[in-house]
Design an enzyme around this catalytic site. Structure first.
Site, PDB file in Angstrom:
ATOM      1  N   LYS A 288      40.919  22.739  44.594  1.00 43.72           N
ATOM      2  CA  LYS A 288      41.730  23.740  43.904  1.00 43.72           C
ATOM      3  C   LYS A 288      43.207  23.467  44.191  1.00 43.72           C
ATOM      4  CE  LYS A 288      41.874  28.707  43.006  1.00 43.72           C
ATOM      5  NZ  LYS A 288      41.320  30.020  43.333  1.00 43.72           N
ATOM      6  N   GLU A 381      29.907  42.851  42.202  1.00 43.76           N
ATOM      7  CA  GLU A 381      30.295  44.265  42.154  1.00 43.76           C
ATOM      8  C   GLU A 381      29.104  45.197  42.320  1.00 43.76           C
ATOM      9  OE1 GLU A 381      33.218  41.861  39.663  1.00 43.76           O
ATOM     10  OE2 GLU A 381      31.033  41.999  39.816  1.00 43.76           O
ATOM     11  N   ARG A 409      31.283  46.962  35.879  1.00 45.04           N
ATOM     12  CA  ARG A 409      30.124  46.089  36.056  1.00 45.04           C
ATOM     13  C   ARG A 409      29.089  46.703  37.003  1.00 45.04           C
ATOM     14  NH1 ARG A 409      31.970  39.902  36.636  1.00 45.04           N
ATOM     15  NH2 ARG A 409      30.309  39.611  35.115  1.00 45.04           N
TER      16      ARG A 409
END
Length: 640
Positions: A288, A381, A409
């Site tokens: 990344k 979540e 969610r």
């Protein structure tokens, strides 16, 4: 390796030739490394001009080039997960010259958007949706007798969500033509890149190996014990050099690990995979922030970038000294983080839970000071809410920090696991209302509507920093499920009184006494309502609570005014204003009411103040809309 982000447009002669993947396919294989360098350089420049996500995008530059080089996009369906990865994809698919409009009103969206380009096959903002969407596209292709590939690129931690594994399980069961690329950037599964694993990855993707593999299984299918033994032998061999056993058991042909920055190897492996049939999983490893030193060294902190402002020259006016010395007011997230640490010092039973939103929610200090009481459950979540419910069952006091858009969610868990059992869980709901440049995928436009209809829930909308502190105290001390919702960014700059008492349950606060018009304002809309009231000589009530409503103050306002106005930064439909309407109807009041809030449509990205003005929720627009209502109702008022 770049040490600084370029402030002027870099020279990118190869990239400038690429206006579509068809142009990309005209390049020779040995030119792709140069193209990757130019693409990375241009990405850094463009994000420096506009702000936005760039760490994940830097990590998939080579993969993006290889995918468009090998596959026939957009006919082959390419679905990106966690849309932060998709900036290089946008640059290569005809949007290079529009990148400087990224996240601006009327410009490019921060995430893949079907309305923006046919190459954006699926709208993305929330994570872990790619595999399910790509699987749906694969089934649709089969139903229409179309021979095309469906490709899901999932990474940046998105594989931690349950729905990703639900889709993997379904795809393995269907046993059809699909590719899942697991972009492992050391945020998720494995960092085992070596010569042996790379060698086997090439072998598993090769045509001879897969021809023998498929033919052997066909032949051995008539001898079940032999087929089982062959399957186990293959499984054990792969298990020795790769982490792919789980995916093989689900039904995927696992291929990995591959260096995601070796573009020629990626092209070779993807080319082989394109000829294979059945579900394939390619596991690549990337870095990344690849190519930018600061981002590589701090992938979390440099996940996104604010617009780089040019240095102030000597001849430009400087801010007054008094203004320069003025301390910066904290964001609402920082207010929550400070409150969480103070509350944790007072109560050993407090725990903080977040589904991969710790830094954004202001929990960094809490995580450092109370590591044993900090739980980041990753992008999960639903699990976060049920996890909190389990703790609450046994006497712990969980505080769930979550963005409004992501709490959606976990709605079933909120109802079934917390509210139905009346458990003592506090929800600190960040990014409520409009979020500006991130657009409708991240806007918290619906939480008041979906929270207030749940029995046992207490729902609060504080209007400034001090009110937020008090609301958090109130919700934490309440015995049952409670939610405090607050916006992104900074508030009006109110000083925080940490010794202030909690709010009386369901009690609003009269902020201004006027005539004829009463404005019942919720949360962030209190400040613009107070400004509008100056011109109108209107009363203003900071309602504080959406549930339970302060019915006494509504009675008082309805009996002493000619018009009631509700104002909220939430959808009008089913929101706080609807709650007021319901009470007025139940109590048989005959009084005109004006409900102001977010309209019944998704609002595209832009600067938050401009977006609020665009839907007439700034102070001047609120006053103008009230005047129009007064005229429509032919009400005599000082404001007319």
């Amino acid at each position: 390796m770049l040490e600084e982000i370029p402030l002027t447009r870099p020279e990118t002669p190869l990239l400038d030739q690429i206006n579509s993947p068809d142009d990309l396919k005209q390049l020779e294989l040995d030119q792709l490394d140069s193209l990757a360098r130019e693409l990375r350089l241009f990405l850094l420049y463009s994000v420096g001009q506009t702000g936005g996500h760039f760490g994940a995008g830097l990590g998939v530059v080579e993969l993006t080039i290889a995918l468009h080089y090998v596959f026939n996009t957009p006919e082959d369906r390419l679905v990106w997960d966690v849309g932060h990865q998709a900036y290089p994809h946008k640059i290569l698919t005809g949007r290079r010259d529009r990148m400087l409009t990224m996240r601006q009103a009327g410009g490019l969206a921060a995430f893949p958007n079907r309305a923006e380009s046919p190459f954006d096959t699926f709208g993305v903002g929330h994570s872990s949706t790619s595999i399910g969407a790509a699987l749906g596209m694969m089934v649709a292709a089969n139903m229409q007798a179309k021979d095309r590939y469906s490709i899901a690129v999932i990474g940046d931690g998105a594989m931690t969500a349950g729905m990703a594994f639900e889709a993997l399980n379904h795809a393995g069961h269907l046993d059809d033509n699909m590719l899942v690329i697991l972009n492992d950037n050391n945020m998720s599964i494995s960092n085992n890149v070596g010569g042996l694993s790379s060698y086997f990855a090439r072998m598993w993707a090769s045509k001879p190996y897969n021809f023998i593999r498929t033919g052997s299984k066909r032949m051995l299918s008539k001898i079940p014990p032999a087929l089982k033994a062959a399957h186990r032998a293959e499984e054990y061999m792969k298990g020795m050099v790769s982490p792919g056993t789980l995916f093989e058991e689900i039904g995927f042909n696992y291929i990995g690990l591959i260096d995601g920055h070796d573009i020629s190897r990626l092209v070779e492996v993807l080319g082989n995979i394109r000829e294979l049939r059945g579900p394939q999983l390619l596991h690549i490893v990337t870095r990344k922030g690849k190519g930018y030193t600061e981002s590589e060294n701090d992938p979390f902190g440099m996940h996104a970038l604010s617009k780089i402002e040019k240095p102030v020259s000597d001849d430009q006016p400087k801010a007054p000294a008094s203004e320069a010395l003025k301390p910066a007011s904290p964001t609402y997230s920082k207010v929550f983080g400070n409150w969480l640490c103070e509350a944790a010092e007072q109560d050993d039973l407090l725990v903080g839970i977040t589904p991969a939103m710790g830094e954004g929610s202001g929990m960094t200090e809490f995580a450092e000071r109370f590591p044993e009481r900090f739980h980041d459950v990753a992008i999960a979540e639903q699990h976060a809410v049920t996890f909190a419910a389990g703790m609450a069952c046994d006497g712990i006091k969980p505080v769930v920090a979550i963005y409004s858009t992501f709490l959606q969610r976990a709605y079933d868990q909120l109802i079934h696991d917390v509210a139905l059992q009346n458990l003592d869980v506090l929800f600190a709901i960040d990014r409520a209302g409009l979020v500006g440049e991130d657009g409708p995928t991240h806007a918290g436009s619906f939480d008041l509507s979906y929270l207030r209809c749940i029995p046992n829930m207490v729902v609060m909308a504080p209007s400034d920093e001090n009110e937020t502190w008090a609301a958090l105290n109130t919700g934490y001390q309440f015995s049952g499920p409670a939610a405090v919702r607050y916006p992104r960014g900074k508030g009006p700059g109110a000083s925080i009184d940490k010794t202030a008492a909690t709010w009386p349950m369901g009690k609003a606060r009269l902020r201004r006494k006027g005539k004829s018009i009463a404005i019942l304002a919720f949360g962030s809309m209190v400040e613009p309502s107070l400004k509008a009231a100056e011109d109108l000589n209107a009363s203003v009530v900071d309602m504080r609570f959406v549930k339970p409503l302060d019915e006494n103050i509504i009675d008082d306002m309805a009996s002493r005014h000619q018009l009631l106005v509700t104002v909220e930064e939430n959808a009008v439909m089913g929101g706080a204003g609807s709650a007021v309407n319901e009470y007025l109807l139940q109590a048989n009041y005959q009084i005109p009411v004006l409900n102001l809030g977010l309209p019944d449509r998704f609002l595209e990205h832009g600067k938050a103040p401009e977006m609020l003005a665009g839907v007439e929720l700034d102070a001047d627009s609120i006053a103008a809309r009230i005047r129009r209502k007064l005229n429509d109702c032919k009400i005599q008022s000082e404001a007319v």
